[in-house]
Design an enzyme around this catalytic site. Structure first.
Site, PDB file in Angstrom:
ATOM      1  N   HIS A 103      -4.198   4.319   4.328  1.00  0.00           N
ATOM      2  CA  HIS A 103      -5.309   3.377   4.252  1.00  0.00           C
ATOM      3  C   HIS A 103      -6.539   4.082   3.699  1.00  0.00           C
ATOM      4  O   HIS A 103      -7.172   3.622   2.756  1.00  0.00           O
ATOM      5  CB  HIS A 103      -5.616   2.796   5.628  1.00  0.00           C
ATOM      6  CG  HIS A 103      -6.916   2.045   5.688  1.00  0.00           C
ATOM      7  ND1 HIS A 103      -7.108   0.852   5.037  1.00  0.00           N
ATOM      8  CD2 HIS A 103      -8.099   2.357   6.284  1.00  0.00           C
ATOM      9  CE1 HIS A 103      -8.356   0.439   5.248  1.00  0.00           C
ATOM     10  NE2 HIS A 103      -8.973   1.338   5.984  1.00  0.00           N
ATOM     11  N   ARG A 114       0.857  -1.193   0.000  1.00  0.00           N
ATOM     12  CA  ARG A 114       0.000   0.000   0.000  1.00  0.00           C
ATOM     13  C   ARG A 114       0.891   1.240   0.000  1.00  0.00           C
ATOM     14  O   ARG A 114       1.607   1.486   0.961  1.00  0.00           O
ATOM     15  CB  ARG A 114      -0.894  -0.021   1.245  1.00  0.00           C
ATOM     16  CG  ARG A 114      -2.128   0.847   1.126  1.00  0.00           C
ATOM     17  CD  ARG A 114      -2.858   0.910   2.450  1.00  0.00           C
ATOM     18  NE  ARG A 114      -2.095   1.713   3.385  1.00  0.00           N
ATOM     19  CZ  ARG A 114      -2.134   1.559   4.705  1.00  0.00           C
ATOM     20  NH1 ARG A 114      -2.894   0.644   5.245  1.00  0.00           N
ATOM     21  NH2 ARG A 114      -1.414   2.329   5.478  1.00  0.00           N
ATOM     22  N   TYR A 136       3.037   4.725  11.498  1.00  0.00           N
ATOM     23  CA  TYR A 136       3.325   3.300  11.706  1.00  0.00           C
ATOM     24  C   TYR A 136       4.037   2.620  10.541  1.00  0.00           C
ATOM     25  O   TYR A 136       4.606   1.553  10.730  1.00  0.00           O
ATOM     26  CB  TYR A 136       2.031   2.536  12.050  1.00  0.00           C
ATOM     27  CG  TYR A 136       0.945   2.646  10.999  1.00  0.00           C
ATOM     28  CD1 TYR A 136       0.914   1.781   9.920  1.00  0.00           C
ATOM     29  CD2 TYR A 136      -0.043   3.614  11.094  1.00  0.00           C
ATOM     30  CE1 TYR A 136      -0.059   1.886   8.958  1.00  0.00           C
ATOM     31  CE2 TYR A 136      -1.035   3.723  10.138  1.00  0.00           C
ATOM     32  CZ  TYR A 136      -1.042   2.860   9.074  1.00  0.00           C
ATOM     33  OH  TYR A 136      -2.011   2.970   8.117  1.00  0.00           O
TER      34      TYR A 136
END
Lengths: 336, 421
Positions: free
Chosen positions: A236, A232, A245
């Site tokens: 998100h 990714r 993160y």
């Protein structure tokens, strides 16, 4: 089975570049307050576009989660049009024409996977030739629905392609905390179906794997689990901050394996792609998106339209909600 | 002829955001989708791109100010009609109207039986401040209760009597944050409270460290007359960064030197009760920092490569980011050894807990004049209490004492810093 021709790959690349371009503009539109929460497609383009192109949009179905639509031009322009309408917040955005074999987005994780098995089983019972491809992520793969659906599909030999798009992150949960298995495709063994892992940044590999799975399903061979590994490359969703993160070095490494740049380099070497072609695709993609956004924002909606999409007959609670909406909403409808 | 860009809800149920940095100035030409401003919300910092091309006419807030969703962020001359009635998103325009015309006092108080409209973060804030949301009048879009509403209610001594007064103060701009003094610590209404967020993380880490690591502590009190003088002379120097040199920074350099001399103190035990000892290739110093949101430990990476000035500067940077909530994931991970400056709160001795994944921790007490025996006479000298907490599985008493001695030597005579470790 069938490695796609370079001409086919070029069509796939056009869809991928358009998707990447439109994703950037949609992100900005969200930051400008014009559309709602959005899940960027960056890094998934090769998997989604190549899988779509391995299907026949007049016979096969594509059941998405929520990140796929920008790369599904192969199934018709209505997919993008309704996706934009959905993002503007109009309830009609989830309604695709019946001729378009793409299901509405599923925000609730993995619910589309049992749908796919039911749909495929029904098509088999009605002697229809098509297959159903259902797309879901590594996070969704931990949902009970996926287990139940794969198990039943194996028993019924339903014509399904389970496309598990492993982008390494379920929002902020890394794959290492998602599963102890060496690969998500390994699960296929437990359902008695074939499972394969392919490089999801390689459009040709994805096309090949989905094409083979589709041929198996059409010939009565039952379902296949195709895991595609990608990374990714963006947040998100627009409500997420991945810098908290995602290790920067991992992201940097993934960017060097960008699926769009990879296919572009291949086709450029084959003499089928250049900067000019890319600029044209990008300009057309933005122009189309802008027109669709303008059109979507011009649409109004009414309280009845909001409620009419739920049940044929209102439940008691819905009847009360409909009444409340009618009392408070402006007459003649308003913006979505 | 201008376009009014109103602060959009870029999260999911966002109420307000802080303007962190403007990338444009009044009078500047911008193109569509050009980044205008960075804003910080409850969840993340985000760049907001320009919805139109044109010239910046007005900025709706200064850097550091908070804006509510629907308030004017920036006005841009785009050569079109009035943005509020023209191209502006209709939903945002409706929000703006509600925000602009609905004076707080005219909003009806929420009925006690209806569930108050407030985002989860706001409900959490209300819980923290002991504010009953059903007594708060919402001034946000659609009567939604904002964080400022809660803070306003929280600073009112009592909820206003139901019938007579118009309710607690809800003037958002005037509502101060909780004062933040010692008297405000340790507040919570009676009842059971889930340990969530930073508090939950702290609870789990502390319990794990305390139950798995057999701690020993070694304490000393250092005569820091020379260090105080050393620091005063550095600060008097006309060199950039001299102001940042603190006792903490000197202690960080001293600890790093001692860790290089005794690498096992920089190591940690893997597995429970203990399978292996991992000795890192370098020193990453965690600096325990109290923030509004709880204890945070930002990390100075590669401390062994830093001289005193660089160490001081890096400590100021990472603790600054931690306090302002802008620490990145990298800022908060990878520590091999931690320093806790509990003395900044006034304490003399403490027994700090070693963070999981580390083998030792250095605590610094408050520097104060205390009686010291010098050549048979008791005199008043500035002293610095220090405490070393060590994992007794890998650090024996003699090693703990040797390490503590090395730190004490450097702090009692800073000229030692000039001598190679």
């Amino acid at each position: 089975m069938a490695r796609p021709t370079d001409d086919r790959l070029r069509t796939i690349l056009v869809d991928m570049v358009a998707a990447r371009t439109q994703a950037g503009r949609l992100w900005n539109l969200q930051r400008q307050g014009r559309i709602g929460t959005l899940a960027p497609i960056d890094g998934h383009e090769a998997t989604f576009a190549a899988a779509a192109h391995a299907l026949d949009p007049t016979e096969d179905w594509f059941l998405p989660q929520y990140r796929e639509p920008l790369a599904l031009q192969h199934f018709g322009p209505e997919v993008l049009e309704q996706y934009v309408l959905y993002n503007v917040g109009h309830p009609d955005g989830s309604r695709l024409p019946e001729s378009v074999r793409v299901a509405p987005l599923q925000i609730s994780l993995a619910t589309q996977v049992p749908h796919a098995v039911g749909l495929a089983w029904g098509m088999r019972l009605r002697d229809e030739p098509g297959v159903v491809l259902v797309s879901f992520g590594d996070g969704s793969s931990s949902e009970g629905d996926v287990h139940e659906a794969m198990n039943l599909a194996g028993v019924l030999r339903a014509p399904v392609v389970f496309l598990c798009v492993n982008n390494q992150w379920a929002i902020s949960t890394p794959l290492s905390l998602q599963t102890a298995a060496a690969s998500l495709a390994d699960r296929a063994v437990g359902y008695g179906i074939p499972g394969v892992t392919v490089d999801g940044n390689d459009a040709a590999a994805v096309f090949d794997a989905v094409d083979e799975a589709r041929a198996r399903a059409r010939s009565g061979g039952g379902p296949t689990l195709v895991e595609t590994t990608v990374y990714r490359l963006a947040a998100h969703t627009t409500a997420d901050d991945p810098t908290r993160y995602v290790p920067p070095e991992d992201l940097e490494a993934a960017r060097r394996d960008d699926p769009v740049e990879r296919l572009a380099a291949h086709l450029q070497a084959a003499g089928l792609w250049n900067d000019e072609a890319r600029a044209t695709v990008e300009a057309e993609a933005l122009d189309l998106l802008d027109r669709l956004v303008d059109r979507a924002e011009a649409r109004t909606t009414t309280p009845d339209e909001v409620m009419d999409h739920c049940f044929v007959v209102d439940t008691q609670r819905m009847a009360r909600q409909r009444q409340e909406l009618l009392e408070t909403a402006p007459a003649g409808g308003g913006p979505p | 002829m201008s376009f009014s860009f109103l602060l959009p809800d870029i999260g999911e149920g966002l109420e307000e955001a802080e303007v962190v940095e403007w990338f444009v100035a009044v009078g500047q030409e911008v193109v569509r989708d050009q980044p205008l401003v960075e804003v910080l919300t409850d969840k993340a910092s985000s760049e907001l791109p320009s919805p139109v091309a044109g010239t910046i006419l007005r900025l709706g807030a200064a850097e550091g100010e908070r804006l509510r969703v629907g308030a004017l962020l920036v006005e841009i001359d785009d050569g079109s009609g009035d943005g509020l009635t023209g191209d502006a998103p209709a939903a945002a325009a409706a929000t703006a109207t509600a925000g602009a015309t609905a004076a707080p006092a005219t909003r009806p108080k929420a009925s006690p039986t209806a569930r108050p409209k407030a985002a989860p973060a706001t409900r959490r804030l209300a819980l923290d401040l002991g504010v009953d949301l059903s007594t708060v009048a919402g001034t946000g879009p659609g009567g939604r209760i904002t964080a400022d509403d809660v803070r306003g209610a929280g600073t009112a001594s009592q909820p206003a009597p139901a019938a007579s007064a118009p309710g607690p103060s809800t003037t958002p701009a005037a509502a101060p944050l909780p004062a933040g003094g010692p008297l405000d610590l340790g507040q919570a209404p009676p009842g059971r409270h889930q340990l969530r967020g930073i508090r939950g993380v702290v609870a789990r880490n502390m319990a794990q460290a305390w139950s798995e690591i057999p701690h020993i502590h070694s304490m000393d009190e250092i005569d820091v007359s020379l260090l105080v003088d050393f620091r005063a002379r550095i600060r008097a120097m006309d060199r950039p960064g001299a102001d940042a040199v603190t006792v903490l920074a000197v202690a960080a350099v001293a600890a790093t030197r001692a860790l290089l001399r005794h690498p096992v103190v920089n190591a940690h035990v893997e597995g429970h009760p203990g399978d292996a000892m991992v000795v890192p290739d370098g020193v990453n110093l965690g600096i325990a920092t109290a923030t509004e949101r709880g204890l945070v430990v930002p990390v100075v990476h590669d401390a062994h490569r830093l001289d005193l000035f660089a160490m001081a500067q890096r400590i100021a940077e990472v603790t600054g980011r931690a306090r302002s909530g802008q620490a990145t994931a990298a800022d908060l991970s990878g520590a091999t050894f931690t320093i806790t400056n509990y003395g900044s709160l006034g304490g003399r001795f403490a027994t700090p807990i070693i963070p999981p994944g580390q083998g030792a921790i250095l605590g610094l007490g408050a520097v104060a004049e205390r009686p010291v025996a010098v050549d048979g006479t008791v005199v008043a000298r500035p002293t610095l209490p220090v405490v070393l907490g060590a994992d007794h599985r890998i650090i024996d008493g003699d090693l703990a004492e040797a390490f503590r001695r090395a730190v004490v030597d450097d702090l009692s005579e800073p000229l030692n810093l000039l001598v190679g470790g």
